[in-house]
Design an enzyme around this catalytic site. Structure first.
Site, mmCIF file in Angstrom:
data_model
loop_
_atom_site.group_PDB
_atom_site.id
_atom_site.type_symbol
_atom_site.label_atom_id
_atom_site.label_comp_id
_atom_site.label_asym_id
_atom_site.label_seq_id
_atom_site.Cartn_x
_atom_site.Cartn_y
_atom_site.Cartn_z
ATOM 1 N N PRO A 1 -73.858 -9.176 5.206
ATOM 2 C CA PRO A 1 -73.484 -10.335 4.452
ATOM 3 C C PRO A 1 -73.509 -11.578 5.332
ATOM 4 C CG PRO A 1 -71.899 -8.554 4.225
ATOM 5 C CD PRO A 1 -72.937 -8.107 5.125
ATOM 6 N N GLU A 2 -74.243 -12.555 4.906
ATOM 7 C CA GLU A 2 -74.135 -13.872 5.526
ATOM 8 C C GLU A 2 -73.163 -14.676 4.668
ATOM 9 O OE1 GLU A 2 -77.797 -15.682 6.780
ATOM 10 O OE2 GLU A 2 -78.789 -13.751 6.960
ATOM 11 N N ARG B 1 -71.214 1.066 9.112
ATOM 12 C CA ARG B 1 -71.426 0.848 10.553
ATOM 13 C C ARG B 1 -70.171 0.429 11.300
ATOM 14 N NH1 ARG B 1 -76.906 -2.477 11.242
ATOM 15 N NH2 ARG B 1 -76.535 -1.925 13.398
#
Length: 272
Positions: free
Chosen positions: A2-3, A109
């Site tokens: 996500p940016e 992650r």
DNA sequence: CTAGAGGCCTGCCCGC
DNA sequence: TGCGGGCAGGCCTCTA
């Protein structure tokens, strides 16, 4: 990850479910994400959620007894679910509400973070951040001053959180394409009109992506589980070897600062 | 000071 | 079909 647009999409999605709710419990199923999850987070239990803010790519959930700070890392996502739904793999944290729902954090992650701050924005991860790209503080005069005499290439410059926050790898390439600036240009060599154009395009690209619900490449989803639709609007990111949508030249790809970078050599000439 | 590389994690895709 | 290698939206930290 996500940016900024994906984080803002998440914020908009969770806010109506969280605002005014009381936190009944915080369930943590992993010892650590990027950092250990602090015990102090439990101070939010029993508290009423006052507001949900975003600073850079961090989400802040404010209560009278402190703030939860959430970062989605590369693969984090947030969902609003019924509290009876059992957790699946990589569901690391639940914020259990008093209305039968919960906010569930999934992050394969584990590059994300859940932190606690007694005073919101004062947390160390937030204090050295540059201006928000969608505010007036981020303008051409500001960026030109920061760029003056610097040799760093413009792609890395706009991805530096001390300069401006929220511009990640996708939107850096996209903004530079829209501004017709070659990503390898030393930032000090840009003229005033290029800086102005760059500021405008960063804002436009981010705002457009927010309207589309962000970019779904593979694992980002909005709070309701639907993908974002900005991926369909990408001009260069992930399009190496394909034709430029403007001029049909082939899109270039190269690592800059260990991050894949995409550009059109014709639309974004390297002219020094 | 800066630039560059390494590291954190898991999943997935590719080539053999 | 299986397996190793490389790669991924972020960003902190260490080295030179």
């Amino acid at each position: 990850m996500p940016e900024l647009p994906e984080v803002e999409t998440s914020r908009l999605g969770i806010t109506p479910h969280l605002q005014g709710q009381t936190i009944n419990a915080i369930t943590v199923r992993t010892d650590k994400l990027r950092w250990p999850i602090p015990q102090e987070l439990q101070r939010l239990v029993g508290q009423r959620i006052q507001s949900i803010r975003r600073r850079a790519k961090y989400l802040l959930i404010d209560t009278p007894n402190g703030t939860a700070i959430i970062h989605l890392g590369m693969s984090g996502s947030l969902r609003i679910l019924d509290e009876t739904i059992p957790p699946v793999k990589h569901d690391h944290v639940d914020l259990v509400l008093d209305n039968g729902k919960l906010l569930r954090y999934n992050d394969p992650r584990k590059f994300g973070a859940w932190l606690y701050s007694e005073v919101g924005l004062q947390h160390a991860v937030l204090t050295k951040l540059g201006p928000e790209p969608l505010t007036d503080v981020f303008n051409a005069e500001y960026l030109e001053e920061k760029a003056k005499n610097k040799k760093v290439v413009v792609k890395q410059f706009i991805m530096n959180n001390a300069i401006v926050v929220g511009v990640g790898n996708i939107y850096a390439s996209e903004s530079l394409f829209m501004a017709c600036i070659n990503p390898k240009t030393p930032v000090g060599a840009l003229d005033s009109s290029q800086i102005t154009r760059l500021v405008i395009e960063i804002k436009t690209v981010l705002e457009t992506a927010i309207k589309k619900g962000g970019t779904t490449l593979k694992d980002f989803n909005q709070v309701d589980g639907k993908p974002g639709y900005f991926a369909q609007e990408l001009h260069v990111y992930g399009r190496a070897g394909k034709e430029c949508l403007i001029c049909q030249s082939l899109i270039q790809e190269e690592k800059i600062g260990q991050r894949n970078t995409f550009w059109c050599e014709n639309c974004q000439p390297f002219d020094l």
